[in-house]
Design an enzyme around this catalytic site. Sequence first.
Site, PDB file in Angstrom:
ATOM      1  N   GLY A  47      37.172 -37.627  24.611  1.00 30.15           N
ATOM      2  CA  GLY A  47      36.600 -36.923  25.749  1.00 30.15           C
ATOM      3  C   GLY A  47      35.430 -37.628  26.407  1.00 30.15           C
ATOM      4  O   GLY A  47      34.896 -37.138  27.394  1.00 30.15           O
ATOM      5  N   HIS A  48      35.008 -38.759  25.881  1.00 34.50           N
ATOM      6  CA  HIS A  48      33.786 -39.419  26.402  1.00 34.50           C
ATOM      7  C   HIS A  48      34.040 -40.897  26.648  1.00 34.50           C
ATOM      8  O   HIS A  48      33.631 -41.712  25.828  1.00 34.50           O
ATOM      9  CB  HIS A  48      32.651 -39.245  25.402  1.00 34.50           C
ATOM     10  CG  HIS A  48      31.283 -39.400  25.979  1.00 34.50           C
ATOM     11  ND1 HIS A  48      30.635 -40.603  26.078  1.00 34.50           N
ATOM     12  CD2 HIS A  48      30.427 -38.483  26.494  1.00 34.50           C
ATOM     13  CE1 HIS A  48      29.440 -40.427  26.605  1.00 34.50           C
ATOM     14  NE2 HIS A  48      29.287 -39.145  26.866  1.00 34.50           N
ATOM     15  N   PHE A  49      34.531 -41.368  27.614  1.00 37.71           N
ATOM     16  CA  PHE A  49      35.225 -40.713  28.725  1.00 37.71           C
ATOM     17  C   PHE A  49      36.633 -41.301  28.770  1.00 37.71           C
ATOM     18  O   PHE A  49      36.757 -42.523  28.673  1.00 37.71           O
ATOM     19  CB  PHE A  49      34.520 -40.997  30.050  1.00 37.71           C
ATOM     20  CG  PHE A  49      33.093 -40.525  30.085  1.00 37.71           C
ATOM     21  CD1 PHE A  49      32.804 -39.174  30.264  1.00 37.71           C
ATOM     22  CD2 PHE A  49      32.042 -41.400  29.915  1.00 37.71           C
ATOM     23  CE1 PHE A  49      31.484 -38.736  30.307  1.00 37.71           C
ATOM     24  CE2 PHE A  49      30.730 -40.969  29.951  1.00 37.71           C
ATOM     25  CZ  PHE A  49      30.446 -39.635  30.149  1.00 37.71           C
TER      26      PHE A  49
END
Length: 146
Positions: A47-49
């Site tokens: 999720g990052h990124f």
Amino acid sequence: MIDVMQIQEILPHRYPFLLVDKITELKVKEVVLGYKNISISDHVFMGHFPGHPIYPGVLILEGMAQTGGVLAFESMEDKVDPKSKVVYFTGIDGAKFRNPVRPGDRLDYEMSVVKNRGNMWIFKGQAFVDGNLVAEAELKAMIVDK
């Protein structure tokens, strides 16, 4: 040197939140050097990124704090079982992030003791990739009973 298995005997953190892989140098009550290998398989990159993976600054700070925690435990004059104690991260000052950390990087931590009084510690922390400063902060911690 202190390997990851020995680090787990000192710190309570475990995967996926154990953020120091090895301690390469430790001078009691002075300085500790350690590192974490940053891998694309680290869960944080989901999720990052997506498509542009950057290791989060807050995790760099946590890795620095864990590295400082090893120094604090190893510097205790009365050798106690680390399983009966825990290091609490109590403050941070002057955090700065200089460059991004990416998968494939080796994130080197350097934590130097600024002040120690009893169970209270203040560290100057720096993190490097390939010798380049990527983050710095002053971290405060205390060792307490579990």
